[in-house]
Design a protein around this motif. Structure first.
Motif, PDB file in Angstrom:
ATOM      1  N   ASN A   1      -8.946 -22.087   6.726  1.00 33.31           N
ATOM      2  CA  ASN A   1      -8.880 -23.498   7.324  1.00 33.31           C
ATOM      3  C   ASN A   1      -9.946 -23.627   8.457  1.00 33.31           C
ATOM      4  O   ASN A   1     -10.532 -24.426   8.889  1.00 33.31           O
ATOM      5  N   LYS A   2     -10.368 -22.422   9.125  1.00 36.67           N
ATOM      6  CA  LYS A   2     -11.546 -22.265  10.052  1.00 36.67           C
ATOM      7  C   LYS A   2     -12.770 -21.868   9.685  1.00 36.67           C
ATOM      8  O   LYS A   2     -13.586 -22.628   9.757  1.00 36.67           O
ATOM      9  N   ARG A   3     -13.060 -20.853   8.788  1.00 40.33           N
ATOM     10  CA  ARG A   3     -14.140 -20.388   8.602  1.00 40.33           C
ATOM     11  C   ARG A   3     -14.619 -21.015   7.403  1.00 40.33           C
ATOM     12  O   ARG A   3     -16.179 -20.976   7.099  1.00 40.33           O
TER      13      ARG A   3
ATOM     14  N   ALA B   1     -13.952 -23.899   5.896  1.00 40.29           N
ATOM     15  CA  ALA B   1     -13.301 -25.543   5.633  1.00 40.29           C
ATOM     16  C   ALA B   1     -14.194 -26.122   5.062  1.00 40.29           C
ATOM     17  O   ALA B   1     -13.842 -27.292   4.263  1.00 40.29           O
TER      18      ALA B   1
ATOM     19  N   VAL C   1      -5.295 -19.281   7.647  1.00 46.16           N
ATOM     20  CA  VAL C   1      -6.115 -19.509   8.560  1.00 46.16           C
ATOM     21  C   VAL C   1      -7.380 -19.238   8.738  1.00 46.16           C
ATOM     22  O   VAL C   1      -8.344 -20.271   9.189  1.00 46.16           O
ATOM     23  N   GLU C   2      -8.114 -18.368   8.014  1.00 45.74           N
ATOM     24  CA  GLU C   2      -9.341 -18.260   7.786  1.00 45.74           C
ATOM     25  C   GLU C   2     -10.013 -19.042   6.963  1.00 45.74           C
ATOM     26  O   GLU C   2     -11.099 -19.737   7.264  1.00 45.74           O
TER      27      GLU C   2
ATOM     28  N   GLU D   1      -0.024 -23.717   7.172  1.00 47.02           N
ATOM     29  CA  GLU D   1      -1.588 -23.530   6.775  1.00 47.02           C
ATOM     30  C   GLU D   1      -1.761 -24.214   5.432  1.00 47.02           C
ATOM     31  O   GLU D   1      -2.748 -24.442   5.297  1.00 47.02           O
TER      32      GLU D   1
ATOM     33  N   LYS E   1      -2.442 -27.592   5.518  1.00 45.94           N
ATOM     34  CA  LYS E   1      -4.049 -27.933   6.137  1.00 45.94           C
ATOM     35  C   LYS E   1      -4.950 -27.834   4.931  1.00 45.94           C
ATOM     36  O   LYS E   1      -5.857 -28.429   4.821  1.00 45.94           O
TER      37      LYS E   1
END
Length: 362
Positions: free
Chosen positions: A249-251, A253, A246-247, A291, A294
């Motif tokens: 893909n968010k932080r 990317a 998750v990190e 995830e 992604k």
């Protein structure tokens, strides 16, 4: 039965055997020490007959760097680090420290930092500071033996409560059980792996996690063992293995990575994901796999054609959130061989990967 071998006598034995017999038969420590100084045999053949610290000092000088590293507490117990007056023997301390941190020997033997962390954790409090510092130095040198990865990676470092368990499991008692749990915890192994990869591949990212992801504060001046200790102090809660992804893909990317390496004990799971039309009615895809899909799509946009996911399960229980397939590798347990296996898999070098696996001694 000497007569059986006549006309041969004990004098016809190889010189090393004769010297070993003379060592064992010697009446004084001084005599043993003189013999041991010139005796080229395995040090453990001398240990059972050694008569005191003077002889043990001679034995220590017969040991190779790895034997010294593995027997620090034995040397301490036999007063190798003290002189005849019971004071500190700086000469022997300097000798042992220099042998342990011998850069040429470490590079030749292809040792990895894991071995030095194990020695550091198991060294008694009374082992001299200079020798413990040598273990730090040796671990730094050993980082040079770790393979450089084809590109940076994100390392998901499980710091949940269950990771505080010994890597050898709980102590077995009763019913004939024996042995004791290792001082090396699962989190120590995971943190060392992360720190070692980070030292050799500095653009990589470490994400400690339990039921939340943490922002790791990395001090470049930390030694590899100090960095490992710092990383092992995060967390303590449950386990949500999807969080590093998750990190990512968010932080992260916008950055390119060869893949993600998750280091966990698979003790518990917080999320399992929702049913998918791409799976049978009896299975549920995990949040980790969702995830990961992604992440792969994002990385291909950065020119990484074949990103890989490696799941290192330090204490394997036979379950995983990401089953093996062409882009996913599960590794059960941990040894120094893991570094080369991970590197080969990330490089998509099938032949080298197979060789690395076949070279692992079971």
């Amino acid at each position: 039965e000497v007569d059986k071998w006549a006309p041969a006598t004990a004098a016809d034995l190889p010189s090393a055997v004769q010297s070993l017999n003379a060592f064992r038969a010697a009446d004084t420590a001084e005599a043993q020490a003189l013999i041991a100084g010139d005796l080229q045999v395995r040090w453990d053949l001398l240990a059972d007959a050694a008569k005191g610290p003077l002889v043990w000092k001679a034995i220590a000088r017969q040991m190779g760097p790895q034997a010294l590293r593995m027997n620090l507490n034995t040397l301490l117990r036999h007063d190798v680090f003290k002189n005849e007056k019971g004071k500190t023997d700086n000469v022997m301390i300097e000798y042992v420290a220099s042998r342990i941190a011998d850069s040429d020997a470490i590079r030749r033997s292809r040792q990895f930092p894991y071995q030095f962390l194990a020695a550091y954790l198991n060294a008694a409090d009374e082992v001299p500071h200079k020798i413990k510092s040598a273990l730090h130095d040796a671990a730094e040198i050993a980082c040079g033996n770790i393979p450089q990865l084809p590109a940076p990676v994100i390392i998901g470092l499980d710091t949940s409560g269950s990771m505080a368990m010994s890597v050898t499991g709980r102590t077995v008692t009763g019913s004939g059980g024996r042995g004791r749990a290792s001082k090396m915890r699962c989190v120590d192994v995971a943190a060392l792996f992360a720190a070692a990869i980070l030292r050799r591949n500095p653009d990589s990212v470490v994400v400690p996690f339990d039921t939340r992801a943490y922002q790791a504060k990395i001090d470049p001046s930390d030694s590899i063992l100090s960095l490992s200790a710092r990383l092992s102090k995060y967390g303590g809660g449950g386990t949500d293995v999807s969080l590093p992804l998750v990190e990512a893909n968010k932080r992260y990317a916008k950055r390119a990575f060869a893949g993600i390496v998750l280091v966990s004990d698979n003790e518990s799971w917080i999320t399992n994901g929702r049913p998918s039309f791409h799976t049978s009615p009896f299975t549920r895809p995990t949040s980790t796999l969702a995830e990961w899909g992604k992440f792969k799509k994002t990385q291909r946009g950065h020119g990484i054609a074949d990103p890989k996911l490696v799941c290192i399960d330090i204490a394997p229980y036979g379950k995983t959130q990401a089953p093996d397939r062409q882009d996913i590798l599960n590794i059960g347990g941990f040894s120094d061989a893991v570094f080369n296996v991970v590197s080969s898999f990330l490089e998509s070098d099938t032949n080298r990967f197979v060789r690395e696996v076949e070279d692992v001694e079971l």
